[in-house]
Structures are given as C-alpha cells and as structure tokens.
Write a protein that holds these residues in place. Sequence first.
Motif, short mmCIF file in Angstrom:
data_model
loop_
_atom_site.label_atom_id
_atom_site.label_comp_id
_atom_site.label_asym_id
_atom_site.label_seq_id
_atom_site.Cartn_x
_atom_site.Cartn_y
_atom_site.Cartn_z
N GLU A 1 73.84 -13.27 43.35
CA GLU A 1 74.19 -12.12 44.18
C GLU A 1 73.11 -11.05 44.12
OE1 GLU A 1 77.92 -10.71 42.82
OE2 GLU A 1 79.05 -12.50 43.47
N ARG A 2 73.08 -10.25 45.16
CA ARG A 2 72.11 -9.16 45.23
C ARG A 2 72.50 -8.05 44.25
NH1 ARG A 2 67.98 -7.74 47.79
NH2 ARG A 2 68.10 -9.59 49.12
N VAL A 3 71.50 -7.48 43.58
CA VAL A 3 71.72 -6.42 42.60
C VAL A 3 71.29 -5.07 43.16
CG1 VAL A 3 71.20 -5.62 40.26
CG2 VAL A 3 71.36 -8.07 40.73
N ILE A 4 70.11 -5.04 43.74
CA ILE A 4 69.62 -3.82 44.38
C ILE A 4 69.09 -4.17 45.77
CG2 ILE A 4 69.02 -2.68 42.21
CD1 ILE A 4 66.10 -3.45 42.71
N ARG A 5 68.89 -3.15 46.58
CA ARG A 5 68.37 -3.38 47.93
C ARG A 5 66.97 -4.00 47.86
NH1 ARG A 5 66.89 0.86 50.32
NH2 ARG A 5 66.98 2.25 48.50
N GLU A 6 66.66 -4.85 48.84
CA GLU A 6 65.34 -5.49 48.86
C GLU A 6 64.23 -4.45 48.93
OE1 GLU A 6 62.85 -8.95 51.26
OE2 GLU A 6 64.88 -8.42 51.90
N GLU A 7 64.43 -3.38 49.70
CA GLU A 7 63.41 -2.34 49.80
C GLU A 7 63.14 -1.71 48.44
OE1 GLU A 7 62.66 1.99 52.02
OE2 GLU A 7 64.43 0.76 52.51
N GLY B 1 64.06 -13.75 33.18
CA GLY B 1 64.90 -13.99 34.34
C GLY B 1 65.22 -12.71 35.09
N ALA B 2 65.39 -11.61 34.37
CA ALA B 2 65.66 -10.32 35.02
C ALA B 2 64.48 -9.87 35.87
CB ALA B 2 65.99 -9.28 33.96
N PHE B 3 63.27 -10.06 35.35
CA PHE B 3 62.07 -9.70 36.12
C PHE B 3 61.90 -10.62 37.32
CE2 PHE B 3 59.20 -6.67 33.70
CZ PHE B 3 60.23 -6.13 32.93
N ALA B 4 62.37 -11.89 37.19
CA ALA B 4 62.33 -12.80 38.34
C ALA B 4 63.22 -12.27 39.46
CB ALA B 4 62.78 -14.19 37.92
N GLY B 5 64.31 -11.59 39.08
CA GLY B 5 65.17 -10.98 40.09
C GLY B 5 64.46 -9.89 40.86
N ILE B 6 63.57 -9.16 40.20
CA ILE B 6 62.78 -8.14 40.90
C ILE B 6 61.81 -8.80 41.86
CG2 ILE B 6 61.10 -6.29 40.58
CD1 ILE B 6 62.37 -5.81 37.80
N LEU B 7 61.15 -9.89 41.41
CA LEU B 7 60.19 -10.59 42.25
C LEU B 7 60.85 -11.17 43.50
CD1 LEU B 7 57.46 -11.94 42.91
CD2 LEU B 7 58.09 -13.78 41.33
N ASN B 8 62.06 -11.72 43.37
CA ASN B 8 62.67 -12.39 44.54
C ASN B 8 63.36 -11.43 45.49
OD1 ASN B 8 65.42 -11.94 43.81
ND2 ASN B 8 65.41 -13.74 42.48
N GLY B 9 63.22 -10.13 45.26
CA GLY B 9 63.75 -9.17 46.22
C GLY B 9 65.02 -8.48 45.79
N SER C 1 67.70 -9.90 43.80
CA SER C 1 68.90 -10.70 43.59
C SER C 1 68.95 -11.25 42.18
CB SER C 1 68.95 -11.87 44.59
OG SER C 1 69.06 -11.40 45.91
N GLN C 2 70.15 -11.46 41.70
CA GLN C 2 70.36 -11.99 40.36
C GLN C 2 69.75 -13.39 40.24
OE1 GLN C 2 74.39 -13.11 39.38
NE2 GLN C 2 74.16 -12.40 37.28
N VAL C 3 69.22 -13.68 39.07
CA VAL C 3 68.63 -14.98 38.80
C VAL C 3 69.24 -15.55 37.53
CG1 VAL C 3 66.54 -16.14 37.98
CG2 VAL C 3 66.44 -14.68 39.99
N GLU C 4 69.64 -16.80 37.59
CA GLU C 4 70.12 -17.49 36.40
C GLU C 4 69.07 -18.54 36.00
OE1 GLU C 4 73.76 -20.41 34.87
OE2 GLU C 4 73.92 -19.36 36.80
N PRO C 5 68.36 -18.32 34.91
CA PRO C 5 67.34 -19.30 34.50
C PRO C 5 67.97 -20.68 34.28
CG PRO C 5 67.12 -17.26 33.25
CD PRO C 5 68.42 -17.18 33.98
#
Length: 719
Positions: A582-588, A543-551, A553-557
């Motif tokens: 919620e967003r964790v890091i900037r999309e860039e 789920g954490a890596f999914a957050g990286i993929l989606n730009g 933002s936090q992901v709850e499986p």
Amino acid sequence: MSGNNKKRSPLVAEKRYPAGSAAKKKKAAPKKPAKTRRTRRAATRRSKPKGFIGYLLLPFRWLFSLIWAFTWRIGMVVALIVAGFSFYFASTLPPVDELIDGRARGSVTMTDRSGEVFAWRGDQFGGMVTAETVSEHLHDAVIATEDKRFYRHFGISPRGIASAVRINLREGRGPLSGHGGSTITQQTAKLLCLGVPYDPDDWEDEAAYEADCRRTTLWRKAREAVFAIGMEIAYTKEEILTLYLNRSYLGAGSRGFEAAAQRYFGISAAEVNVAQSAMLAGLLTAPSANAPTRSLERAQNRAAVVIGLMEEQGYLSEGEALEALVNPATLSEAARAQSGGFFADWVMDSGPEFFTRNTTEDVIIRTTLDQRIQSAAEEALITVFERDVREGSEAQAAIVVMSADGAVRAMVGGRNISATGAFNRATQALRQTGSAFKPFIYAAALDLGMSPYAMIDDRRTCWQRRGSPEWCPENYDREFKGPVTMVQALAESRNIPAILVSEEVGRGLVSEVASGFGVDREFAAGPALALGVTESTLLEMTGAFAGILNGGSQVEPYGLTDLRFMGDDTTLMDASSVGIGERVIREEAARQLTWMMTKVVEEGTGRRAQIDGWQIAGKSGTTQGSRDAWFIGFTGDYVTGVWMGYDDNRRLTGVTGGGLPAQIWRETMVRILEGQTPTPLPMMVPQQPLSTGLLQSQGGEVVDQQVLNLLDNILGGTD
C-alpha cells in the motif's frame, strides 16, 4: 530201553558236529584272554603321570580338559543362539528398495534468479544408486578404503576386529575407541540403526536418534554383529553395498554418494573419475571434517591416501594412480562459490515451515538471489576490512542489496561470508538506527505539503527540567547554524531541526510513516524519536528506503519466488504478489525526498558514497558513542544498506555512518554497476518558494525528566 546194562558215555557238544566243524569254529572265535594281574598293573602304570613334572602338570591337564569340555558346549549354545537371532533378523528385513532413503525429513535445494543452484539445506538425497550403476572407480575406492575383505567374510571380520582392538590399545585408547574394525555390512547395520525405525515419540529429534544409533557399547556391538550376519543371510553382497552407498553421510548435508557427487562436483555418481571417487570415499571416515567445502586441501590429502590403497590392492595401475595424484579433484563452481549462506538461511527462516525447516519432502525453491551481486557485496566487505580496518578488530558488518520492489539480490550477515546457520546481522540484529531514521521525519513533513526549502531554526534550544537546571542539547558537530532549509538539515544530518520538524508534524504521524515503510517497532514516546532511538534490522531499513525509491509505497522484502517438489513442475507457492504494498506517502513527496537525499551524497555526510556518472540518494546514521554506523543508499535500480558495529554493543573507534559504511556501500555498488548504463533517479526537483516561514522552538517547554535523560544520552551523538 537198551538191552544191555552198560553205562553210556555222556553226550557232549563235540559229538554233535563233525570234528572239522568244531575245529573251525574254535579257530574263528578264539577266546579273549582274561586280563592278568600283570596286564592290569601295566595299564595302571601308563595312566599315571611320569616323573615329578608330570605330577606338577596334572592339575593343569585336568583344568584344561574341564575348560575345553565347558567351552565347546557353551560355544555350541552361543552359536545356536547367534544363528537363531541372525535368521530372525533376516526374516524381518524388508526389500532393499524400502531401505534406500532413510531420512526422516526432506531437503531444500535453492536456485538463484536464473535457475542455478547455489545452496542446499537439510539432508540431500540425490536419488538411488546401486553397486552396479555407480562409477567402477567409486565402487573400488569404497571397498579398498572401508573393507577389502568385503566379498570374503560373512558379515563380521574377526581378524579386522582383533587388529582394531590391538591398534586402539597400542595408541592408549579403549578397545572400542578409535578404530572399529567394522565391515561394510556392520557399518550398514549401524546406518539402519539395527532395524529400529525413527519414532518422534521416543527421541527428541532426528539428531538424537542418530546419536543413539552411533553409540558404541559391548552389547550394541554384539547386536550389530548378529544383525550384520542376518543381513548377509537376507541380502546379496551387492545389495548390502547398495544400501551402504545410499545411506552413508558424506558431509555438507549429503546423504548418499549420488547427493555428494552432485553437491561437490555437479555430476552423477556414475560419472566420477578416479580422483573424485577417492575424495568421496575418503569422506566416510570423517565426513564433516574432511568435506571439501570446509577444507579442500584436507579432502585432497585424504583422497591421496585412498588412491594409495587402491593401487596397493590392485584396483589401479601405477600410472593411473600417479595421474589421479597429479590431478586431484576440485569443487564445482557452485560448490566453490559458497555464496549466499546468510541469504539461504533467511529464506529457510522466513518461508513456510512445512516446506522449509520441517519439510518431509525434497523441495526446490527459486529465489531472488543474484550471484553476481552477492559476490560483489562479499568482495566489497572483505576489501574494506582488509584495507581500512585494523588487524584483529572484532567489528562486524552486514550488507543487504534489493530491488525497488523488495526482491533481495544479495545478503551478507557478517564477516564470515561462508557461514551457514550463523547469527545473521542483516536480519536478526536489532540496533538503534540513529540519523538513518531522519528521512521518515521529512517524508511525513513533505506528505503534509511542507517544502524542502522550508526554513528551520537551528539554534541553541533548552528544555526546563523539573527541579533541575535547564538542559540544552547540541548537534553532532557541536555547532548551531541558525536558519537552515529542510534539505540542508537532512544533508548535514542536523539534530535540532529534525526534532523541531518531528514535533511540528507530530510524533504520531512520524511513527505512522516509519511503520508504513516497514520499520514497525516500538517507537520512543518523546522527542528522542527524531534521533533514531528506535531499533530496527538492516533488512527492514533497506526495505523502507526501497519504499522511497519506488514512489512512496510499502515494500515487503522477499527472497522466495516459487516453490515446488523435486521432480514436479507444479508450483506450490508463487511469490509474485509479494513486494510492493500500500501507498505510505504521496508520490510527489517521495520524489522530493529522493532529491533531498541526493544532497546527502553530493554535499553532506554521505560524500564517500559518490560514484562518477551515477545519481545516488542516501542517508548516513551514527548512534550515541558510535555503537552503530549505517549507510543506506540507492540508485535507480538497487537499494543497498550497510550496518557496522560490535556484537556486544561496544563503541566503534572513529567510525561514523558516512565513513566505513559509506565506503563499503561504494565498493559494493561499483562492482554491481560496472559496465552498466547509468539509470537516473526518479526524483523531483522542487520549485523554490518566494518566501517561507521559519520553524523554530518556542523554548521553555517543561519536558518529562525520563524523556530528557534519554535525549541527554543520544542527542549530539548522531550524524
């Protein structure tokens, strides 16, 4: 007064009546001759025993007479008592409709993302059937198997009981162990627990209640017989059979023949053919052991015995029996697949308790599972273990596949893919993450504005120990490359640069980023944080890596889409709001990190995960001594995580995250992506700056001894 003095003769009876009348009277009532001494002596001789044998048998004749006199009187009393209690039980029995569904709890039926049923939990009750509405073949199969004299006895069968006792004794068991000789009426009485309802205050749980109902003692058998007679008084034969058809347990959580027919064959109990009817009836003796989902061959063999009984008792002709034997019953596609057991268990554990684990209603849950992807993951795991893992190895593996929004599409919690209720290594195993943790370090750095091309000094670095010689850790390959870029450090999973970046941006920020992405555990207090000593589950890491993929933002499986009661279209729970948070890091920063992680697959430790024509980003991870091996990667559509290790934390032999886990990942994704058009990754290739500073250790720091001991155990053991 007479004039003459002659004496008259006395007046006698004969002279009162005519002579003829007296004669007739005397003739009509002759006097019974008095017994003479001779006749009394003869009668005495007839009552005495004759000869010596007669004297020997005299005590036995007397004892038999005494026993007979005692027995028939006692028998009469017992019969009256039995009749009284039977009529009492009959008067207390409610209408049949109120006894059809005796479950204390409800059931959960799970469908995949397309609405197809793939799993059942709890005691399933498919709906009421009657002896008249079920298939004629099923009706006959049950009678032939369980009680061929059902329509001829009054609730108990003395002949059947005597036969069962004789068989049990001959086979060396107790008289009540093994064959019971119970009629269908007696079995139904036991299913009704002799009229005693379930009370949570009296039993620990429903299982304890049922175990108590199944206890076999002489006293309970006597009560069972009386209750059965009471049922025969209160209900018709067809009503008793209806209760039996609805209350019987038939394996795989199926209560009643309607639920079993739907569970195993995907059809109603009114539609089953001869072979299917025989298989269902064959489950009555040992429902769990003979369940076709557990052993189809055993269930078919038992069905063949039932078919023989049906033919023997005239329910089938020779031709019909032969056809059923030649074409045995098989499972429906959904029952045969047996997929998604770990996923279903996870949904049951993570969903609301009052609608899942402790539901009193029949619930239907629509889930995110994709059965095609689930099958791909299961096949991949089996293929790699059969091809590349030594025979007899006890190593385990787990797989999670999800979309970028956290919707879990597949889950394998261990090598036994058909297991239910087993330990789920994808959701329950807390393991150190090793170098799979490093993307969070670089995510924090990129979010602060550091460039992927920033130079980091990968050189021998030592820490001073208080009162001990200095400590100089190593990289996984035991080499130091000097100045390397951040992207090279991640691709080659170098330890020294990861520690330096973590210390530069601050361990607090790294922990905050990891926690924001879903790895919310107790983090290490020292530099060891950068080496993945923090424990996590495969589901959390994926789920954490999914957050990286989606730009970024936090992901709850999540696996539950919506929930409703069976037969009701009203949605009780909607999971549309679950997923991206919620967003964790900037999309860039997230897009740059994705690009960096593609280099792991193209040039670094994850090369075995490459798939021609597809952009893939990922990260491997191996903990100290290869106790845990990870590979988590993603394409533009799916994030897949793989973990491998031993349950007892033994060391894997020759296994790293870039080895077998990466191979399992590739085998899974090749099957998932087959026939699909490649989807590009949402990544950003950064511009290379003209110049950059060099991040390096200042050296000579005095570090807490406990932290250094932890580093000593881990550093150099992760990739």
